[in-house]
Design an enzyme around this catalytic site. Sequence first.
Site, PDB file in Angstrom:
ATOM      1  N   ASN A 161       0.740  -1.218   0.160  1.00  0.00           N
ATOM      2  CA  ASN A 161       0.070   0.028  -0.135  1.00  0.00           C
ATOM      3  C   ASN A 161       0.866   1.290  -0.050  1.00  0.00           C
ATOM      4  O   ASN A 161       2.223   1.306   0.300  1.00  0.00           O
ATOM      5  CB  ASN A 161      -1.095  -0.098   1.057  1.00  0.00           C
ATOM      6  CG  ASN A 161      -2.290   0.649   0.851  1.00  0.00           C
ATOM      7  OD1 ASN A 161      -2.372   1.736   0.332  1.00  0.00           O
ATOM      8  ND2 ASN A 161      -3.336   0.064   1.481  1.00  0.00           N
TER       9      ASN A 161
ATOM     10  N   HIS B 175      22.952   0.505  13.052  1.00  0.00           N
ATOM     11  CA  HIS B 175      23.868   1.669  13.355  1.00  0.00           C
ATOM     12  C   HIS B 175      24.488   1.286  14.814  1.00  0.00           C
ATOM     13  O   HIS B 175      23.790   0.754  15.677  1.00  0.00           O
ATOM     14  CB  HIS B 175      23.265   2.889  13.351  1.00  0.00           C
ATOM     15  CG  HIS B 175      22.625   3.156  11.813  1.00  0.00           C
ATOM     16  ND1 HIS B 175      23.549   3.536  10.829  1.00  0.00           N
ATOM     17  CD2 HIS B 175      21.356   2.862  11.275  1.00  0.00           C
ATOM     18  CE1 HIS B 175      22.817   3.737   9.691  1.00  0.00           C
ATOM     19  NE2 HIS B 175      21.592   3.336   9.993  1.00  0.00           N
TER      20      HIS B 175
ATOM     21  N   ALA C  60      -1.551  -3.447  13.288  1.00  0.00           N
ATOM     22  CA  ALA C  60      -1.209  -2.081  12.855  1.00  0.00           C
ATOM     23  C   ALA C  60      -0.343  -1.505  13.938  1.00  0.00           C
ATOM     24  O   ALA C  60      -0.706  -1.808  15.152  1.00  0.00           O
ATOM     25  CB  ALA C  60      -2.465  -1.162  12.631  1.00  0.00           C
TER      26      ALA C  60
ATOM     27  N   THR D 240      10.674  -6.791  16.609  1.00  0.00           N
ATOM     28  CA  THR D 240      12.183  -6.943  17.049  1.00  0.00           C
ATOM     29  C   THR D 240      12.631  -8.450  16.868  1.00  0.00           C
ATOM     30  O   THR D 240      13.743  -8.484  17.244  1.00  0.00           O
ATOM     31  CB  THR D 240      12.480  -6.366  18.245  1.00  0.00           C
ATOM     32  OG1 THR D 240      11.840  -6.865  19.315  1.00  0.00           O
ATOM     33  CG2 THR D 240      11.868  -4.779  18.199  1.00  0.00           C
TER      34      THR D 240
ATOM     35  N   ARG E  40      -1.881 -15.145  19.495  1.00  0.00           N
ATOM     36  CA  ARG E  40      -2.599 -16.566  19.614  1.00  0.00           C
ATOM     37  C   ARG E  40      -2.051 -17.089  18.114  1.00  0.00           C
ATOM     38  O   ARG E  40      -1.505 -16.485  17.219  1.00  0.00           O
ATOM     39  CB  ARG E  40      -4.197 -16.452  19.467  1.00  0.00           C
ATOM     40  CG  ARG E  40      -4.843 -15.693  18.293  1.00  0.00           C
ATOM     41  CD  ARG E  40      -6.388 -15.607  18.594  1.00  0.00           C
ATOM     42  NE  ARG E  40      -6.905 -14.894  17.558  1.00  0.00           N
ATOM     43  CZ  ARG E  40      -7.517 -15.370  16.479  1.00  0.00           C
ATOM     44  NH1 ARG E  40      -7.349 -16.770  16.266  1.00  0.00           N
ATOM     45  NH2 ARG E  40      -8.117 -14.592  15.632  1.00  0.00           N
TER      46      ARG E  40
END
Length: 184
Positions: free
Chosen positions: A84, A114, A159, A164, A182
């Site tokens: 999108n 970095h 959303a 990580t 779940r």
Amino acid sequence: MDIHEKMHSGEWYLPNDPVLAREQAECLEKLYDYNATRPHETEKRAALLRDMFAEIGEGCYFEPPFHANWAGKFMHFGKNIYCNFGVTFVDDTSIYVGDFTQFGPHCVIATADHPLDDAEREAGYQRNFPVRIGRNCWFGAGVLVMPGVTIGNNVVVGAGSVVTHDLPDNVLAHGVPCRVVREL
């Protein structure tokens, strides 16, 4: 080890290398052309993606503007992938995405890392880790995926999540940091 090998090895390197800068500028020219296409120029868009990407399957579609450090040069996409508006791929090394995966608006998939050390950061060092995304995944709006993460098949990421760590197959996950909620 030359600069190209360092880019893809996880080793620290200086991305402002003149050779890399020239190559990257050439890639970004193609990305500019893609983002300047008109909505009805679907064949032109598909041809540009084939030229820009390391691999791209049939039926992939990116809503402009599409952002990528290397315009897809190190991206390996399956078929029928949808991105999108405003999706960003920090493709300083390989990004793999499986068939039928969808990205909501303003998702970011990052491969670059970095230094924590301020002097090394000021010098401009960077290292890169590939991202692998399975088949038939869905990423809600504004999802961020960090360097080195692997996401399994049939994964839904809510959303605004920040991914990580790796996610297994067949899960719903969301949050900051992203956690499995779940199985699906």
